[in-house]
Design a protein around this motif. Structure first.
Motif, PDB file in Angstrom:
ATOM      1  N   ARG A   1       0.814  -1.216   0.000  1.00  0.00           N
ATOM      2  CA  ARG A   1       0.000   0.000   0.000  1.00  0.00           C
ATOM      3  C   ARG A   1       0.846   1.264   0.000  1.00  0.00           C
ATOM      4  N   VAL A   2       1.934   1.276   0.742  1.00  0.00           N
ATOM      5  CA  VAL A   2       2.789   2.475   0.680  1.00  0.00           C
ATOM      6  C   VAL A   2       3.494   2.547  -0.672  1.00  0.00           C
ATOM      7  N   GLY A   3       3.780   1.379  -1.258  1.00  0.00           N
ATOM      8  CA  GLY A   3       4.368   1.373  -2.595  1.00  0.00           C
ATOM      9  C   GLY A   3       3.410   1.956  -3.616  1.00  0.00           C
ATOM     10  N   LEU A   4       2.135   1.625  -3.496  1.00  0.00           N
ATOM     11  CA  LEU A   4       1.126   2.186  -4.399  1.00  0.00           C
ATOM     12  C   LEU A   4       0.987   3.683  -4.155  1.00  0.00           C
ATOM     13  N   GLY A   5       1.116   4.092  -2.901  1.00  0.00           N
ATOM     14  CA  GLY A   5       1.096   5.516  -2.606  1.00  0.00           C
ATOM     15  C   GLY A   5       2.218   6.243  -3.306  1.00  0.00           C
ATOM     16  N   ALA A   6       3.418   5.666  -3.273  1.00  0.00           N
ATOM     17  CA  ALA A   6       4.580   6.282  -3.925  1.00  0.00           C
ATOM     18  C   ALA A   6       4.390   6.359  -5.438  1.00  0.00           C
ATOM     19  N   ARG A   7       3.855   5.283  -6.025  1.00  0.00           N
ATOM     20  CA  ARG A   7       3.597   5.285  -7.464  1.00  0.00           C
ATOM     21  C   ARG A   7       2.602   6.380  -7.836  1.00  0.00           C
TER      22      ARG A   7
ATOM     23  N   LEU B   1       2.595  11.536   3.829  1.00  0.00           N
ATOM     24  CA  LEU B   1       1.917  10.390   4.424  1.00  0.00           C
ATOM     25  C   LEU B   1       2.542   9.071   3.970  1.00  0.00           C
ATOM     26  N   THR B   2       2.879   9.008   2.693  1.00  0.00           N
ATOM     27  CA  THR B   2       3.471   7.788   2.135  1.00  0.00           C
ATOM     28  C   THR B   2       4.815   7.486   2.782  1.00  0.00           C
ATOM     29  N   TYR B   3       5.672   8.478   2.856  1.00  0.00           N
ATOM     30  CA  TYR B   3       7.003   8.239   3.411  1.00  0.00           C
ATOM     31  C   TYR B   3       6.968   8.038   4.922  1.00  0.00           C
TER      32      TYR B   3
ATOM     33  N   GLN C   1      -2.421   1.324  10.315  1.00  0.00           N
ATOM     34  CA  GLN C   1      -3.212   2.530  10.083  1.00  0.00           C
ATOM     35  C   GLN C   1      -2.501   3.479   9.120  1.00  0.00           C
ATOM     36  N   GLU C   2      -1.207   3.661   9.319  1.00  0.00           N
ATOM     37  CA  GLU C   2      -0.444   4.606   8.501  1.00  0.00           C
ATOM     38  C   GLU C   2      -0.355   4.164   7.041  1.00  0.00           C
ATOM     39  N   CYS C   3      -0.190   2.860   6.821  1.00  0.00           N
ATOM     40  CA  CYS C   3      -0.135   2.356   5.443  1.00  0.00           C
ATOM     41  C   CYS C   3      -1.485   2.527   4.750  1.00  0.00           C
ATOM     42  N   SER C   4      -2.556   2.281   5.485  1.00  0.00           N
ATOM     43  CA  SER C   4      -3.890   2.464   4.907  1.00  0.00           C
ATOM     44  C   SER C   4      -4.156   3.934   4.611  1.00  0.00           C
ATOM     45  N   MET C   5      -3.727   4.831   5.499  1.00  0.00           N
ATOM     46  CA  MET C   5      -3.917   6.262   5.259  1.00  0.00           C
ATOM     47  C   MET C   5      -3.138   6.711   4.034  1.00  0.00           C
ATOM     48  N   ALA C   6      -1.927   6.190   3.882  1.00  0.00           N
ATOM     49  CA  ALA C   6      -1.106   6.557   2.726  1.00  0.00           C
ATOM     50  C   ALA C   6      -1.765   6.112   1.432  1.00  0.00           C
ATOM     51  N   LYS C   7      -2.245   4.859   1.403  1.00  0.00           N
ATOM     52  CA  LYS C   7      -2.891   4.335   0.204  1.00  0.00           C
ATOM     53  C   LYS C   7      -4.164   5.106  -0.104  1.00  0.00           C
ATOM     54  N   LEU C   8      -4.989   5.316   0.921  1.00  0.00           N
ATOM     55  CA  LEU C   8      -6.250   6.022   0.761  1.00  0.00           C
ATOM     56  C   LEU C   8      -6.035   7.430   0.220  1.00  0.00           C
ATOM     57  N   PHE C   9      -5.200   8.191   0.891  1.00  0.00           N
ATOM     58  CA  PHE C   9      -5.057   9.595   0.533  1.00  0.00           C
ATOM     59  C   PHE C   9      -4.321   9.779  -0.793  1.00  0.00           C
ATOM     60  N   ALA C  10      -3.230   9.031  -0.992  1.00  0.00           N
ATOM     61  CA  ALA C  10      -2.431   9.208  -2.209  1.00  0.00           C
ATOM     62  C   ALA C  10      -3.217   8.835  -3.460  1.00  0.00           C
ATOM     63  N   THR C  11      -4.024   7.776  -3.387  1.00  0.00           N
ATOM     64  CA  THR C  11      -4.785   7.385  -4.579  1.00  0.00           C
ATOM     65  C   THR C  11      -5.973   8.322  -4.813  1.00  0.00           C
ATOM     66  N   ASP C  12      -6.589   8.791  -3.729  1.00  0.00           N
ATOM     67  CA  ASP C  12      -7.634   9.810  -3.894  1.00  0.00           C
ATOM     68  C   ASP C  12      -7.056  11.066  -4.540  1.00  0.00           C
ATOM     69  N   VAL C  13      -5.881  11.472  -4.077  1.00  0.00           N
ATOM     70  CA  VAL C  13      -5.216  12.652  -4.637  1.00  0.00           C
ATOM     71  C   VAL C  13      -4.880  12.436  -6.104  1.00  0.00           C
ATOM     72  N   TYR C  14      -4.368  11.258  -6.432  1.00  0.00           N
ATOM     73  CA  TYR C  14      -4.032  10.951  -7.831  1.00  0.00           C
ATOM     74  C   TYR C  14      -5.257  11.150  -8.724  1.00  0.00           C
ATOM     75  N   ASN C  15      -6.399  10.663  -8.274  1.00  0.00           N
ATOM     76  CA  ASN C  15      -7.613  10.820  -9.071  1.00  0.00           C
ATOM     77  C   ASN C  15      -8.033  12.282  -9.197  1.00  0.00           C
TER      78      ASN C  15
ATOM     79  N   GLU D   1      -5.556  -3.509  -4.339  1.00  0.00           N
ATOM     80  CA  GLU D   1      -4.782  -3.563  -3.092  1.00  0.00           C
ATOM     81  C   GLU D   1      -5.597  -3.044  -1.905  1.00  0.00           C
ATOM     82  N   GLY D   2      -6.894  -3.345  -1.936  1.00  0.00           N
ATOM     83  CA  GLY D   2      -7.811  -2.913  -0.890  1.00  0.00           C
ATOM     84  C   GLY D   2      -8.513  -1.635  -1.284  1.00  0.00           C
ATOM     85  N   THR D   3      -9.837  -1.696  -1.507  1.00  0.00           N
ATOM     86  CA  THR D   3     -10.569  -0.502  -1.917  1.00  0.00           C
ATOM     87  C   THR D   3     -10.374   0.617  -0.889  1.00  0.00           C
ATOM     88  N   ASN D   4     -10.597   1.844  -1.335  1.00  0.00           N
ATOM     89  CA  ASN D   4     -10.435   2.959  -0.406  1.00  0.00           C
ATOM     90  C   ASN D   4     -11.499   2.951   0.688  1.00  0.00           C
TER      91      ASN D   4
END
Length: 387
Positions: free
Chosen positions: A244-250, A299-301, A315-329, A364-367
């Protein structure tokens, strides 16, 4: 927290940035049209060690920590998302179960080929009836002599059409379910009883191959259990956290690219006798894109750093995935808006990123599931304080 990169990490980050911008990105349109990643780009990835980012050096990998790997994935996110998807799925959830949880025998058997890219890995958890509810698996594994016999179907499995090594989760005790009844296995493509379906047709990520994987009395040696029998669900959560943090970084890397493209277009495109960059409405969109991207990066780092400290960081990995992918969209949507009609044209990258961004809120887990995880962790923490 200290996100400072080592000199080696900085050099690799620069090298990957140059490689992506100069060698991969020129082929983005070709990947989109052919739905294939050119073989020479995969060979170059092997030369650069991209398939062994997190695999320890003793097995032929680079051995980057989570923060270091995120810096590389961030740069890969700047180009066609199919390219980073293939590599990210391999180096993340595809191989990390073996790296983190497997015994020495399995590590020595599989990691050298995975590190070199001679074999590609994937992660087989999702099923037709078990997506967000990963505890509701129907794939079973029954021990018979010196083999486990797997039966069931996995779907939407990234890299499946060409993967050699599968991390597969199956029920080994139906009564216990997720609480001690799910086990993780390493399954090879040529094991008897495994069938790979046709590549899926998708809205985006053209060039990233996903498919169904069917197990019919598939024979898996007993030594190919990852971790402990029955602890597969815990293993899945461990693997997914890092993924999830990897997806955040991508996602952050893709945002960076979209901001660059949008800024450049805003300076060049003229309306009413002046660049649209002079319009406050465009400036506000650019400002929001940049601000949210930097927040997503932090958040990702933070999640990556905590993992490197040995924390579970659920919690932190889920927050990174959630926020970073929402931001990407949101960034992709604003990029299309800034480009106007051109942003809707397939010849412009903004259109492609817009389609590719959408899946990041699902896999990798829906938001929605990330929000559930975050809330549960929060409530658990508060309960401890109260008690």
């Amino acid at each position: 927290m200290d996100f400072k990169l080592t000199e080696e990490n900085l050099q690799m980050k620069t090298m990957i940035r140059n490689f992506v911008d100069k060698e991969v990105d020129p082929y983005a349109n070709e990947i989109e049209e052919s739905e294939e990643i050119p073989a020479h780009l995969l060979e170059k990835a092997k030369e650069l060690g991209l398939f062994g980012l997190s695999i320890p050096e003793e097995y032929g990998g680079i051995g980057l920590n989570t923060v270091g790997k995120c810096t590389v994935l961030e740069q890969l996110g700047r180009t066609h998302n199919a390219y980073v998807s293939l590599i990210g799925a391999h180096t993340g959830i595809g191989s990390m179960g073996i790296v983190r949880l497997a015994n020495e025998h399995l590590k020595e058997k599989y990691l050298p080929d995975l590190a070199s890219g001679n074999k590609i890995a994937c992660f087989a958890l999702s099923e037709p009836g078990a997506g967000s509810d990963a505890t509701n698996l129907s794939t079973t594994a029954e021990k018979r002599g010196d083999h486990w016999i797997l039966n069931g179907t996995k779907h939407f499995i990234t890299n499946a059409p060409f993967a050699d090594v599968f991390t597969v989760f199956a029920l080994t005790d139906r009564e216990k379910g997720a609480k001690g009844g799910i086990t993780a296995f390493v399954v090879e493509r040529d094991f008897p009883g495994i069938t790979i379906g046709k590549p899926d047709k998708k809205m985006g990520l053209r060039g990233s191959k996903t498919a169904q994987v069917v197990f019919e009395n598939c024979e898996v040696p007993v030594e190919n259990v990852i971790g402990e029998v029955g602890m597969g669900y815990v293993s899945a959560l461990t693997i997914l956290g890092e993924g999830r943090v990897g997806l955040g970084a991508r996602s952050v890397g893709s945002c960076d690219k979209l901001i660059e493209l949008s800024t450049e277009y805003a300076l060049e495109r003229k309306q009413f006798g002046k660049p649209i960059a002079d319009q406050q409405a465009v400036q506000f969109m650019l400002a929001d894109m940049k601000t949210e991207t930097e927040a997503a990066r932090s958040l990702t780092y933070r999640g990556a750093w905590l993992l490197d400290q040995g924390e579970k960081a659920i919690q932190e990995c889920s927050m990174a995935k959630l926020f970073a992918t929402d931001v990407y969209n949101r960034v992709a949507d604003k990029a299309v808006q800034i480009h106007g009609g051109m942003g809707y044209m397939a010849e412009y990258p903004a259109e492609r990123y817009y389609r590719d961004a959408r899946i990041t809120k699902i896999y990798e887990g829906t938001n929605e599931i990330q929000r559930v995880i975050i809330a549960k962790q929060l409530l658990k923490q508060q309960a401890k304080v109260t008690n």
